[in-house]
Every structure is written in C-alpha cells, then in structure tokens.
Design a protein around this motif. Structure first.
Motif, short mmCIF file in Angstrom:
data_model
loop_
_atom_site.label_atom_id
_atom_site.label_comp_id
_atom_site.label_asym_id
_atom_site.label_seq_id
_atom_site.Cartn_x
_atom_site.Cartn_y
_atom_site.Cartn_z
N THR A 175 -7.70 8.00 0.79
CA THR A 175 -8.56 8.23 -0.38
C THR A 175 -7.76 8.70 -1.59
OG1 THR A 175 -9.06 10.53 0.21
CG2 THR A 175 -10.50 8.82 1.13
N ASP A 179 -11.72 7.44 -6.70
CA ASP A 179 -12.60 8.42 -7.29
C ASP A 179 -13.54 8.97 -6.21
OD1 ASP A 179 -14.65 6.51 -6.88
OD2 ASP A 179 -14.44 5.72 -8.91
N GLU A 181 -16.76 8.76 -5.62
CA GLU A 181 -17.74 7.84 -5.03
C GLU A 181 -17.09 6.91 -4.01
OE1 GLU A 181 -20.85 4.24 -6.29
OE2 GLU A 181 -19.80 5.39 -7.84
N ASN A 182 -15.97 6.30 -4.39
CA ASN A 182 -15.30 5.37 -3.48
C ASN A 182 -14.59 6.10 -2.35
OD1 ASN A 182 -15.89 2.69 -4.51
ND2 ASN A 182 -14.78 3.32 -6.34
N ALA A 184 -15.82 8.71 -0.89
CA ALA A 184 -16.90 8.96 0.07
C ALA A 184 -17.22 7.70 0.88
CB ALA A 184 -18.14 9.46 -0.66
N ARG A 185 -17.18 6.54 0.23
CA ARG A 185 -17.42 5.27 0.94
C ARG A 185 -16.36 5.06 2.04
NH1 ARG A 185 -18.55 0.67 -3.71
NH2 ARG A 185 -20.83 0.79 -3.69
#
Length: 232
Positions: A175, A179, A181-182, A184-185
């Motif tokens: 990660t 960012d 959001e991504n 977390a994905r």
C-alpha cells in the motif's frame, strides 16, 4: 484436533552479504512459523533485512545457514528449476518496484501467472476482470504500464500476484504508493485471500492500519524476529 502444520517455516536462518573485505550479517538465527490462512505484518527499520527475508521465503535466495521450509520441503534441497516451478504455482509476490512487463497491457500483465500455469481459460480470465474491478482498474485493462501512475502499477502487480490463488503471498509495502481509499481496497483483497482460500500472507509494511489488521505483528531487528505488542 491436530494443530495445523506451518506452511512456511524458517529455522535458525542466517544470511549475509559481502561488504569490503568482510561479510555484513543481515539475518542471524531468524525463526518464523506461518500457518495456513494467517496474515502477518513484518515491521522493521530500513536495511534491517525485510526484503532479504521475503526473497528467502520465496526461494529466490538461499540461506547461508539454517532452513527455509515451504509446506514441509527444505527449499535448499530443491533445484533452481523446482523452486521456480513452486513460485509459479503456489507463491504470489508483490515487489516494491512492481516489475510489470512494459510491452504487455494491464490485463496481459495480470493474467501472466495463468498463462504460465496453463490456467488462462474462461474462468481464469473472468478472475482477472473481477480482480481488476476490485482494485478500481476495470477501465484500464487495455492500457500500458507506462501510461499508469505508480499507485495504479502497484495495484496491477497485486492482481498479478493474486490471480492464481497462491498458498503464500509475499507483499513488500503493497500500500506504499496508494491513497487511503485504494490502500483500503488492497488491504481488503489481502484479507479476503487469507479468509476465503486459507492463504498465508506476509506483508512488509510501515502502514499502521495494515499492521493493525494482521493476525500478528513481527519486528525484524538485529537479524532476528521479535513479537510486537505481545503477539505470539
């Protein structure tokens, strides 16, 4: 019930590198046992040997002393061809520098492990599409790596590492270029792999949220692994 056997085990592993007229030790008797379905975060200062440990776990490098065992097999006793075959079929690796093939599209990069394993059938290609969608890259399938941002390339590398449903996933800062959001994905995908397919996941990370989501946290220091926060 019988306790499960470790999928990956390091026993008194030592590894060093030539430096000047001597040898610089990196791992000095490191011990590790990872169970099927376990998610473990690997922490440590820069230069502490985290990437070295991942390379040993994958059989890319071999230890100077000690044993690295995958599913009960000592990797040092396998030929280089056998270790390559094992990685291709049972290990997924997310490298820190992505290592995408620049002459292949996003979808072609993502399905490369399926091609190498003879699994690029309709079900395999559907899995590629599903994973690209899960990381927010469904519309990028026909683009080239050079057209992507660093964060997008990192997500393609993750899909490539997951698409053949490996028993062991080794992820080096997966990660780091993303960012919130991504990131977390990606974390959700890693946890889902462990939960749904009993895969073992070892993640090198500096991200607090990734470390917090792991079953265990280990710190590499002075060539050995130490439990963090009282984790076993």
């Amino acid at each position: 019930m019988t306790a499960p056997s470790p999928l990956l085990q390091l026993r008194k592993v030592c590894r060093g590198y030539a430096e000047g007229h001597g040898q610089r030790p990196v791992l000095a008797g490191a011990e590790l046992a990872l169970l099927p379905g376990e998610v473990v975060a690997l922490l440590g200062a820069s230069g502490s040997g985290k990437s070295t440990l991942l390379n040993l776990a994958a059989g890319i490098d071999l230890p100077d002393a000690g044993e690295v065992c995958f599913d009960g097999r000592d990797l040092a006793r396998l030929s280089e061809t056998a270790r390559t075959r094992l990685r291709r079929r049972q290990v997924g690796i997310v490298f820190q520098f992505f290592n995408l093939v620049p002459t292949l599209t996003v979808a072609e990069n993502a399905r490369l492990p399926l091609e190498l394993n003879g699994l690029a059938d309709a079900a395999g290609l559907a899995r590629v599409a599903s994973l690209l969608d899960a990381v927010g890259l469904a519309d990028a399938a026909r683009r080239w790596p050079g057209e992507l941002s660093g964060g997008e390339q990192q997500r393609v590398a993750l899909v490539r590492a997951l698409v053949h449903r490996p028993k062991l996933l080794l992820a080096d800062e997966p990660t780091g270029a993303l960012d919130a959001e991504n990131g977390a994905r990606v974390l959700d995908l890693l946890l889902r792999l462990a939960r749904e397919h009993a895969a073992t996941v070892l993640i090198v990370t500096h991200a607090a949220e990734v470390a917090a989501a792991a079953d265990r946290r280990l710190r590499l220091a002075d060539g050995r692994l130490h439990a963090v926060d009282g984790a076993a």
